[in-house]
Scaffold this motif. Structure first.
Motif, PDB file in Angstrom:
ATOM      1  N   GLN A 227       0.791  -1.318   0.453  1.00  0.00           N
ATOM      2  CA  GLN A 227       0.566  -0.208   0.326  1.00  0.00           C
ATOM      3  C   GLN A 227       0.624   1.123   0.009  1.00  0.00           C
ATOM      4  OE1 GLN A 227      -2.376  -0.909   3.377  1.00  0.00           O
ATOM      5  NE2 GLN A 227      -4.126  -1.710   2.651  1.00  0.00           N
ATOM      6  N   SER A 228       1.897   0.969   0.260  1.00  0.00           N
ATOM      7  CA  SER A 228       2.595   2.305   0.378  1.00  0.00           C
ATOM      8  C   SER A 228       3.266   2.282  -0.419  1.00  0.00           C
ATOM      9  CB  SER A 228       3.686   2.113   1.918  1.00  0.00           C
ATOM     10  OG  SER A 228       4.365   1.678   1.859  1.00  0.00           O
ATOM     11  N   LYS A 229       3.457   1.457  -1.411  1.00  0.00           N
ATOM     12  CA  LYS A 229       4.638   1.767  -2.300  1.00  0.00           C
ATOM     13  C   LYS A 229       4.067   2.421  -3.789  1.00  0.00           C
ATOM     14  CE  LYS A 229       7.548  -2.192  -1.705  1.00  0.00           C
ATOM     15  NZ  LYS A 229       8.546  -3.649  -2.770  1.00  0.00           N
ATOM     16  N   ALA A 230       1.981   1.584  -3.254  1.00  0.00           N
ATOM     17  CA  ALA A 230       1.322   1.947  -4.099  1.00  0.00           C
ATOM     18  C   ALA A 230       0.792   3.553  -3.987  1.00  0.00           C
ATOM     19  CB  ALA A 230       0.215   1.337  -3.694  1.00  0.00           C
ATOM     20  N   THR A 231       0.846   4.224  -3.104  1.00  0.00           N
ATOM     21  CA  THR A 231       0.666   5.368  -2.206  1.00  0.00           C
ATOM     22  C   THR A 231       1.326   6.375  -3.014  1.00  0.00           C
ATOM     23  OG1 THR A 231      -0.632   5.099  -0.439  1.00  0.00           O
ATOM     24  CG2 THR A 231      -0.253   7.275  -0.570  1.00  0.00           C
TER      25      THR A 231
ATOM     26  N   PRO B  70      19.875   1.814  -6.874  1.00  0.00           N
ATOM     27  CA  PRO B  70      19.142   3.007  -6.232  1.00  0.00           C
ATOM     28  C   PRO B  70      17.785   3.818  -5.986  1.00  0.00           C
ATOM     29  CG  PRO B  70      20.346   4.325  -7.137  1.00  0.00           C
ATOM     30  CD  PRO B  70      21.004   3.057  -7.747  1.00  0.00           C
ATOM     31  N   PRO B  71      16.881   3.970  -5.321  1.00  0.00           N
ATOM     32  CA  PRO B  71      15.968   4.655  -5.768  1.00  0.00           C
ATOM     33  C   PRO B  71      15.595   6.185  -6.238  1.00  0.00           C
ATOM     34  CG  PRO B  71      15.878   4.738  -3.468  1.00  0.00           C
ATOM     35  CD  PRO B  71      17.253   4.222  -4.332  1.00  0.00           C
ATOM     36  N   GLN B  72      14.946   5.455  -7.848  1.00  0.00           N
ATOM     37  CA  GLN B  72      14.220   6.236  -9.092  1.00  0.00           C
ATOM     38  C   GLN B  72      13.424   8.297  -7.897  1.00  0.00           C
ATOM     39  OE1 GLN B  72      16.538   6.738 -11.323  1.00  0.00           O
ATOM     40  NE2 GLN B  72      17.906   4.996 -10.326  1.00  0.00           N
ATOM     41  N   PRO B  73      13.524   8.933  -8.513  1.00  0.00           N
ATOM     42  CA  PRO B  73      12.901   9.810  -8.014  1.00  0.00           C
ATOM     43  C   PRO B  73      11.507  10.459  -8.806  1.00  0.00           C
ATOM     44  CG  PRO B  73      14.505  11.303  -9.444  1.00  0.00           C
ATOM     45  CD  PRO B  73      15.128   9.687  -8.978  1.00  0.00           C
TER      46      PRO B  73
ATOM     47  N   ASN C  56      10.930  -0.939  -7.163  1.00  0.00           N
ATOM     48  CA  ASN C  56      11.909  -2.046  -6.399  1.00  0.00           C
ATOM     49  C   ASN C  56      12.689  -1.801  -7.026  1.00  0.00           C
ATOM     50  OD1 ASN C  56      10.278  -3.510  -4.518  1.00  0.00           O
ATOM     51  ND2 ASN C  56       9.597  -5.138  -6.139  1.00  0.00           N
ATOM     52  N   GLU C  57      13.148  -0.258  -7.402  1.00  0.00           N
ATOM     53  CA  GLU C  57      15.011   0.062  -7.528  1.00  0.00           C
ATOM     54  C   GLU C  57      16.206   0.268  -6.600  1.00  0.00           C
ATOM     55  OE1 GLU C  57      13.134   3.438 -10.129  1.00  0.00           O
ATOM     56  OE2 GLU C  57      12.551   2.058 -11.556  1.00  0.00           O
TER      57      GLU C  57
END
Length: 118
Positions: A83-87, A95-98, A92-93
């Motif tokens: 839910q937090s990923k969707a929000t 480093p995190p991409q903006p 699942n990357e």
């Protein structure tokens, strides 16, 4: 072991009471329950005989962010990772991409600064 280290090396000791983790993983407990448990744990720790002038004992719920952090952990307990990923648009990357809607071009100005001595 902590008391021995404090006595032998005459060093300060920091003890973290992770009542927020207990709240998150024991879903039958309330914030008040875990805060009460932390107070009891602190009493047990103090009874060991640490030098209190060199000992700092803190509770995550009380020290990290008080009422605001209480709300954060309540929300964290109520939602799943999916839910937090969707929000927030996380993927699942690494480093995190903006997020594509986030405007980051202005950050290049901030990263190219020079330090000068005052």
């Amino acid at each position: 072991m902590g008391r021995w280290l404090q006595d032998v090396f005459d060093v300060p000791l920091v003890i973290q009471l992770t009542d927020d983790e207990k709240f998150l993983f024991k879903t039958n407990l309330t914030i008040d329950n875990v805060k009460k448990f932390s107070r009891e744990n602190a009493k047990d720790i103090i009874a060991v005989g640490f030098d209190m002038s060199k000992t700092f004992i803190f509770s995550d719920l009380d020290y990290v962010g008080q009422a605001f952090y209480h709300n954060v952990v309540k929300i964290a307990r109520g939602i799943t990772i999916s839910q937090s990923k969707a929000t927030f648009g996380f993927k699942n990357e690494y480093p995190p991409q903006p997020h594509p809607l986030w405007d980051t071009h202005h950050l290049s100005d901030v990263t190219h600064f020079h330090l000068s001595r005052c």
